[in-house]
Motif scaffolding. Structure first.
Motif, mmCIF file in Angstrom:
data_model
loop_
_atom_site.group_PDB
_atom_site.id
_atom_site.type_symbol
_atom_site.label_atom_id
_atom_site.label_comp_id
_atom_site.label_asym_id
_atom_site.label_seq_id
_atom_site.Cartn_x
_atom_site.Cartn_y
_atom_site.Cartn_z
ATOM 1 N N ARG A 249 -10.732 -5.777 -3.278
ATOM 2 C CA ARG A 249 -9.807 -6.918 -3.346
ATOM 3 C C ARG A 249 -9.417 -7.222 -4.791
ATOM 4 O O ARG A 249 -8.289 -7.612 -5.071
ATOM 5 C CB ARG A 249 -10.422 -8.167 -2.685
ATOM 6 N N SER B 89 -0.743 -1.755 -6.776
ATOM 7 C CA SER B 89 -0.149 -1.576 -5.446
ATOM 8 C C SER B 89 -0.013 -0.100 -5.091
ATOM 9 O O SER B 89 0.521 0.242 -4.044
ATOM 10 C CB SER B 89 1.215 -2.264 -5.381
ATOM 11 N N MET C 103 0.852 -1.192 0.000
ATOM 12 C CA MET C 103 0.000 0.000 0.000
ATOM 13 C C MET C 103 0.885 1.240 0.000
ATOM 14 O O MET C 103 1.911 1.262 0.640
ATOM 15 C CB MET C 103 -0.920 -0.015 1.206
ATOM 16 N N GLU D 228 -9.577 0.068 5.270
ATOM 17 C CA GLU D 228 -8.142 -0.242 5.343
ATOM 18 C C GLU D 228 -7.906 -1.742 5.368
ATOM 19 O O GLU D 228 -6.990 -2.250 4.720
ATOM 20 C CB GLU D 228 -7.541 0.370 6.606
ATOM 21 N N GLY E 283 -7.739 -3.255 2.159
ATOM 22 C CA GLY E 283 -6.584 -2.915 1.316
ATOM 23 C C GLY E 283 -6.532 -1.471 0.872
ATOM 24 O O GLY E 283 -5.642 -1.077 0.118
ATOM 25 N N ARG F 261 -6.809 -4.689 -5.805
ATOM 26 C CA ARG F 261 -5.535 -4.953 -5.125
ATOM 27 C C ARG F 261 -4.755 -6.113 -5.764
ATOM 28 O O ARG F 261 -3.566 -6.260 -5.527
ATOM 29 C CB ARG F 261 -5.755 -5.218 -3.636
#
Ligand SMILES: Cc1cc2nc3c(=O)[nH]c(=O)nc-3n(C[C@H](O)[C@H](O)[C@H](O)COP(=O)(O)O)c2cc1C
Length: 409
Positions: free
Chosen positions: A169, A176, A1, A195, A198, A172
């Motif tokens: 998700r 990145s 992240m 958070e 992700g 993600r």
């Protein structure tokens, strides 16, 4: 992240107050950034273009003064939302002003951000693209954006239809960089949940409609506090593309349920003039209205969000897990009632301070033991302050209850 450097240090809680047509203006943006969340507004709220220049002067001056005065609590960055759809005939003029004022970040919506990215990057600004599908996220990443805003089901405005559990998700898996998550996040628990999925930031619109500094009318703010998710209607009949609206405002404007069935708008976004007329009487909000019950100042709201967020961050793992598989084998005094008492700073459930809750898993056993020893005395004091014993017997002269020792205030 990844949190960009420009976003590090000015935040009280990881939130972007999302841009809202006819709702976000300079007062909301300034209050948000000063309180410690990023403030934003759609450029089209400032009409005509000269108004945009005046707003940018007002915002940049106020934030620079704040940061000079409170170097330890600098203002969070502010951003401007650009509709990059052919219906927006003002794009070139707005972009030129954004460049001149070196706006820290730009949020693109309803189109491809490629042209905007080049221009904003040239002066060191950042571009976040708002998307409702992974497909659009990939296109925006190809165009070189710095952040993706995943607008999910239940959001206010032109919401997506996908669950945040799925979309965050999915994104993600291939992204990145900075990820911002939107859709019915109205309190600190939602921010923390974003958070966990992700995201680096939560994107909150609806909650900020009902604040003192928003440009929404008092009746609109009141309706937000009175409605629940069941009152939200997803329709393309107002805007041409699907958006979420408050049913009582649709009803008051003369709409009937059957007029709001999908495909009335045929997927064609209306021009800005028509949109402004439509959105003045018919009010947008998302499913997050259910937990909005008041109209605080932005500073009060951010303070509350920060407390809830810290409480959510400290929640223990589930007691349903098999003992041998508990990843955190540290017992916690948390009883699931995470409310901070303003007077003492202690949690009404476990009597710990926010700092003790947040640091719990990293404290040594001896430090934890010291805190645990202090809890019964705090709990007794909380009970004394809070505890109505149900035997209300106020003294006529002093007004003090003979049973619990409090006044009726
Ligand atoms: C009244 C209203 C107006 C909005 N106008 C815009 C807009 O002009 N541009 C934009 O990108 N998003 C707009 N949105 C969407 C928000 O920026 C954001 O994605 C959304 O509010 C997040 O979901 P939440 O309302 O559930 O917090 C609007 C939302 C609302 C409630």
């Amino acid at each position: 992240m990844a949190v960009p450097t420009a976003f590090q240090g000015g935040f009280r809680v990881p939130v972007i107050a999302a841009p809202m047509f006819l709702v976000s203006g300079p007062e909301l943006v300034i209050a948000a950034c000063q309180a410690g969340v990023a403030g934003t507004f759609p450029s089209l709220n400032a009409r005509p273009v000269a108004q945009l220049e005046a707003w940018l002067v007002q915002i940049t001056t106020a934030l620079a003064e704040h940061t000079a005065r409170y170097p330890d609590q600098p203002a969070a960055p502010f951003g401007v939302n650009l509709i990059v759809h052919p219906s927006n005939t003002r794009l070139a003029d707005d972009l030129a002003l954004i460049e001149r004022f070196r706006v820290p970040f730009v949020i693109t919506s309803l189109g491809n951000p490629r042209e905007v990215v080049e221009r904003i990057h040239a002066y060191g600004g950042l571009v976040f693209a708002d998307v409702i599908h992974a497909y659009h996220a990939k296109k925006a990443i190809e165009a070189g954006v710095d952040g993706i805003i995943a607008v999910c089901a239940g959001a206010g405005g032109h919401a997506g239809t996908q669950s945040p559990f799925a979309l965050a998700r999915e994104i993600r898996e291939f992204w990145s960089g900075t990820l911002v998550l939107a859709g019915a996040i109205s309190d600190g628990y939602g921010i923390r949940a974003a958070e966990v999925l992700g995201a680096d930031f939560a994107y909150m619109g609806t909650r900020f409609i009902a604040t003192q500094e928003s440009m929404a009318s008092p009746a609109y703010k009141a309706m937000v506090t009175q409605c629940t998710a069941a009152d939200i209607v997803y329709t393309d009949a107002i805007s041409g593309t699907n958006a979420n609206f408050l049913w009582p405002s649709l009803e008051a404007a003369g709409f009937q349920r059957q007029m709001l069935a999908s495909s009335q708008g045929k997927g064609k976004l209306k021009g800005i003039g028509e949109e402004a007329k439509a959105w003045r009487d018919v009010w947008s909000a998302g499913h997050g209205v259910s937990v909005i019950h008041d109209v605080p100042t932005v500073a009060e709201l951010v303070e509350r969000l920060a407390k809830e967020y810290q409480g959510a961050a400290a929640l223990p793992v589930s007691t349903a897990l098999r003992r041998e598989k508990l990843c955190v084998a540290i017992s916690s005094p948390c009883v699931g009632i995470c409310q901070i008492d303003d007077a003492t700073g202690w949690c009404r459930g476990c009597a710990r301070t926010l700092e003790e809750i947040a640091a719990w898993s990293s404290l040594t056993e001896a430090e934890r033991a010291r805190v645990v020893q202090a809890l019964p005395a705090r709990q007794a004091q909380l009970a004394k302050e809070d505890g109505c014993l149900g035997l209300c017997d106020p003294d006529e002269e002093t007004g003090i209850c003979r049973s619990c020792g409090r006044t009726n205030r």
